[in-house]
Structure formats: structure tokens, C-alpha cells
Write a protein that holds these residues in place. Structure first.
Motif, PDB file in Angstrom:
ATOM      1  N   SER A  70       0.890  -1.005  -0.246  1.00  0.00           N
ATOM      2  CA  SER A  70       0.239  -0.017   0.205  1.00  0.00           C
ATOM      3  C   SER A  70       0.735   1.070   0.004  1.00  0.00           C
ATOM      4  O   SER A  70       1.691   0.825   0.630  1.00  0.00           O
ATOM      5  CB  SER A  70      -0.735   0.060   1.019  1.00  0.00           C
ATOM      6  N   ILE A  71       0.494   2.016  -1.040  1.00  0.00           N
ATOM      7  CA  ILE A  71       1.334   3.297  -0.812  1.00  0.00           C
ATOM      8  C   ILE A  71       1.445   4.436   0.317  1.00  0.00           C
ATOM      9  O   ILE A  71       0.422   4.289   1.099  1.00  0.00           O
ATOM     10  CB  ILE A  71       0.868   4.114  -2.231  1.00  0.00           C
ATOM     11  N   GLU A  72       2.477   4.358   0.294  1.00  0.00           N
ATOM     12  CA  GLU A  72       2.395   4.854   1.595  1.00  0.00           C
ATOM     13  C   GLU A  72       2.768   6.294   1.710  1.00  0.00           C
ATOM     14  O   GLU A  72       2.482   7.059   2.994  1.00  0.00           O
ATOM     15  CB  GLU A  72       3.198   4.579   3.173  1.00  0.00           C
ATOM     16  N   TRP A 109       5.038   6.842  -4.249  1.00  0.00           N
ATOM     17  CA  TRP A 109       4.758   6.913  -5.624  1.00  0.00           C
ATOM     18  C   TRP A 109       5.921   7.074  -6.760  1.00  0.00           C
ATOM     19  O   TRP A 109       5.682   6.603  -7.540  1.00  0.00           O
ATOM     20  CB  TRP A 109       3.606   8.294  -5.281  1.00  0.00           C
ATOM     21  N   GLU A 110       7.036   7.471  -6.190  1.00  0.00           N
ATOM     22  CA  GLU A 110       7.630   7.789  -7.092  1.00  0.00           C
ATOM     23  C   GLU A 110       8.166   6.479  -7.691  1.00  0.00           C
ATOM     24  O   GLU A 110       8.982   6.393  -8.934  1.00  0.00           O
ATOM     25  CB  GLU A 110       8.643   8.852  -6.923  1.00  0.00           C
ATOM     26  N   GLY A 111       9.004   6.106  -6.973  1.00  0.00           N
ATOM     27  CA  GLY A 111       9.749   4.223  -7.222  1.00  0.00           C
ATOM     28  C   GLY A 111       8.482   3.601  -7.910  1.00  0.00           C
ATOM     29  O   GLY A 111       8.984   3.113  -8.999  1.00  0.00           O
ATOM     30  N   LEU A 112       7.349   3.504  -7.860  1.00  0.00           N
ATOM     31  CA  LEU A 112       6.008   2.631  -8.358  1.00  0.00           C
ATOM     32  C   LEU A 112       5.805   3.389  -9.980  1.00  0.00           C
ATOM     33  O   LEU A 112       5.776   3.105 -10.524  1.00  0.00           O
ATOM     34  CB  LEU A 112       5.363   2.753  -7.974  1.00  0.00           C
ATOM     35  N   ARG A 113       5.974   4.452  -9.953  1.00  0.00           N
ATOM     36  CA  ARG A 113       5.942   5.176 -11.790  1.00  0.00           C
ATOM     37  C   ARG A 113       7.583   4.759 -12.520  1.00  0.00           C
ATOM     38  O   ARG A 113       6.884   5.016 -13.671  1.00  0.00           O
ATOM     39  CB  ARG A 113       5.949   6.728 -11.125  1.00  0.00           C
ATOM     40  N   THR A 172      -8.568  -1.444  -0.648  1.00  0.00           N
ATOM     41  CA  THR A 172      -8.567  -0.256  -0.033  1.00  0.00           C
ATOM     42  C   THR A 172      -7.856   0.642  -0.185  1.00  0.00           C
ATOM     43  O   THR A 172      -7.207   0.573  -1.253  1.00  0.00           O
ATOM     44  CB  THR A 172      -7.374  -0.602   1.425  1.00  0.00           C
ATOM     45  N   GLU A 173      -7.691   2.128   0.137  1.00  0.00           N
ATOM     46  CA  GLU A 173      -7.396   2.889  -0.695  1.00  0.00           C
ATOM     47  C   GLU A 173      -5.420   3.160  -0.850  1.00  0.00           C
ATOM     48  O   GLU A 173      -5.067   2.836   0.399  1.00  0.00           O
ATOM     49  CB  GLU A 173      -7.677   4.489  -0.489  1.00  0.00           C
TER      50      GLU A 173
END
Length: 249
Positions: free
Chosen positions: A2-4, A9-13, A192-193
Motif C-alpha cells: 500500500s502506498i504510504e 509513488w515515485e519508485g512505482l512510477r 483499500t485506498e
């Protein structure tokens, strides 16, 4: 996962971009006469240039960079000397690790000239993905994804392949939750968000049953029917999911 954080965000992008670019390049190279090994060599060079690694090779010891499966080969095909021919359906499954993050995406490519059935099958997998995307919202049960996929595939007159499903992803290839392509009343997990997962309809023209090749990797349809695979890594939100490996990501 889950993005925390912003770092997540940047790593996944970044890792998703490698997956997306690799798929785009390989799709253009899928032509009659090209070997699956040549496609894999291109993928290996793209990964090296991006500072990325093959997650299946890293985590499971897969003997290649990307998984390439043709016609009745459903998933996990080992790249090699096989030459692509007109009429084939070539499934390219790219799972990348970069800086501790993992993204996973797959595309089915029809090699022209090809049959109407081949085109319908590939279109159905993509449409089933879109149907699933429409219900993938925070607060919704995971099994609604399977319901949406199964409904679309059955409407097209095809079969959902048994035992193969989407999954959580982000820090390794397979994380919780499992995301079946059929409605499973026992799958009670709730989206979940910020949850990162894959949706990946895997379908066939005939039998839903799977057999494994003697190579220990390649999975085929039991009846020789052809298959298609469409997959993206996405992030669950309260609204439409963010498709990390999509064109707009």
C-alpha cells in the motif's frame, strides 16, 4: 503493498515506466521470422539501460528476462529459438524490479494476417480488464473484480483460465491479495485506498484447464486452444484506479 509516501509513488512510477516502455518496444518488434529469444535480448538491454532487473529471474530463477508465450502457451513461456509466424498470438509478460519496487504488465499481440477469432480473443481480454477496472474502487470487495471479468469473458463465448489470477504487487511479484478472474464468494478481502495490485484477465478459446510443459515453466491450455492475457499494475483509489503501467501514467 500500500502506498504510504511520495517515495513509494515515485519508485512505482519509475519501475512502471520501464515495464510500459519495454512492452511498447517489444510490441513493435513482434513480426514474422523474429525469435522470442531476440525479443528477450531487446528486453534485457532495455532493463540494463534503465538500471532495472527481471523480477521473475531475480525472485524465481526464471531462465530469461521476460515471459513470452505463443498461441496455446498461456503464461511463463521461456524465450528461445521459436520463430514468430503470421497468425500467432504472442503474449509478452513484463515484470520489472527497480530500486526495490516491482511492476507487472502483459500484452497480447496478434501477428497479421490473423484470424477473426484471434482478434476477438485478444479484444475480449482487454475488454474484461476494462470491465474490472470499472468496479475496482476502495471499499469494494476484491471478488467483484472476478465477477466483472468472468461476465465479460462468458459474454464473448470464451473461457477464464483456471488457477491464474491477479495479485498484490509493489515490493515483490506476488503479494496479497489474490485477485481471481472468476467470482469467488470466499474471497472476502476489501480493496483499500493506496493498495497496489494487478488485474490480469487470462482467457482461452476453449478449455479452462491448464497443463505444464516438461520445461517446468510454460503453462498451456489442456485442449490446445489459444489464449490471451491482458495485465496492468494499478493503484486503488476512492474513484477510478490509477493505472501505473498505462499510457498516461
Amino acid at each position: 503493498m500500500s502506498i504510504e509516501s511520495t517515495a513509494d509513488w515515485e519508485g512505482l512510477r519509475q519501475v512502471a515506466k520501464v515495464a510500459r516502455v519495454t512492452l511498447d518496444v517489444l510490441t513493435k518488434q513482434v513480426q514474422p521470422g523474429v525469435t522470442t529469444g531476440q525479443l528477450d535480448a531487446t528486453a534485457a538491454q532495455l532493463f540494463a539501460d534503465s538500471g532495472a532487473r527481471s523480477a521473475p529471474a531475480l525472485i524465481y530463477g526464471f531462465p530469461g528476462t521476460v515471459l513470452i508465450s505463443v498461441n496455446d502457451e498461456i503464461v511463463h513461456g521461456i524465450p528461445g529459438a521459436r520463430r514468430i509466424r503470421a497468425g500467432d498470438i504472442v503474449k509478452i509478460d513484463v515484470t520489472v524490479e527497480k530500486d526495490g519496487y516491482v511492476a507487472d504488465a502483459a500484452r497480447s499481440v496478434v501477428v497479421e494476417p490473423a484470424s477473426i477469432t484471434a482478434h476477438r480473443l485478444v479484444a475480449c481480454a482487454a475488454n474484461a480488464f476494462q470491465a474490472a477496472l470499472a468496479v475496482a474502487r476502495a471499499g469494494v470487495r476484491v471478488n467483484e473484480i472476478g465477477r466483472a471479468v468472468e461476465r465479460e469473458v462468458r459474454c464473448c463465448g470464451f473461457s477464464v483460465v483456471e488457477g491464474l489470477s491477479g495479485h498484490g504487487v509493489g515490493r515483490t511479484i506476488h503479494e496479497e491479495p489474490s485477485v481471481p478472474n472468476r467470482y469467488d464468494r470466499w474471497q472476502s478481502d476489501v480493496l483499500t485506498e493506496g493498495l497496489v495490485l494487478t488485474i490480469e484477465p487470462i482467457i482461452s478459446t476453449g478449455s479452462a484447464h491448464v497443463v505444464q510443459d516438461s520445461d517446468g515453466w510454460t503453462l498451456r491450455t489442456a485442449d490446445g486452444g489459444w489464449s490471451a492475457h491482458h495485465e496492468h499494475t494499478l493503484v486503488i483509489t476512492r474513484g477510478a484506479p490509477f493505472v501505473l503501467t498505462g499510457a498516461a501514467a
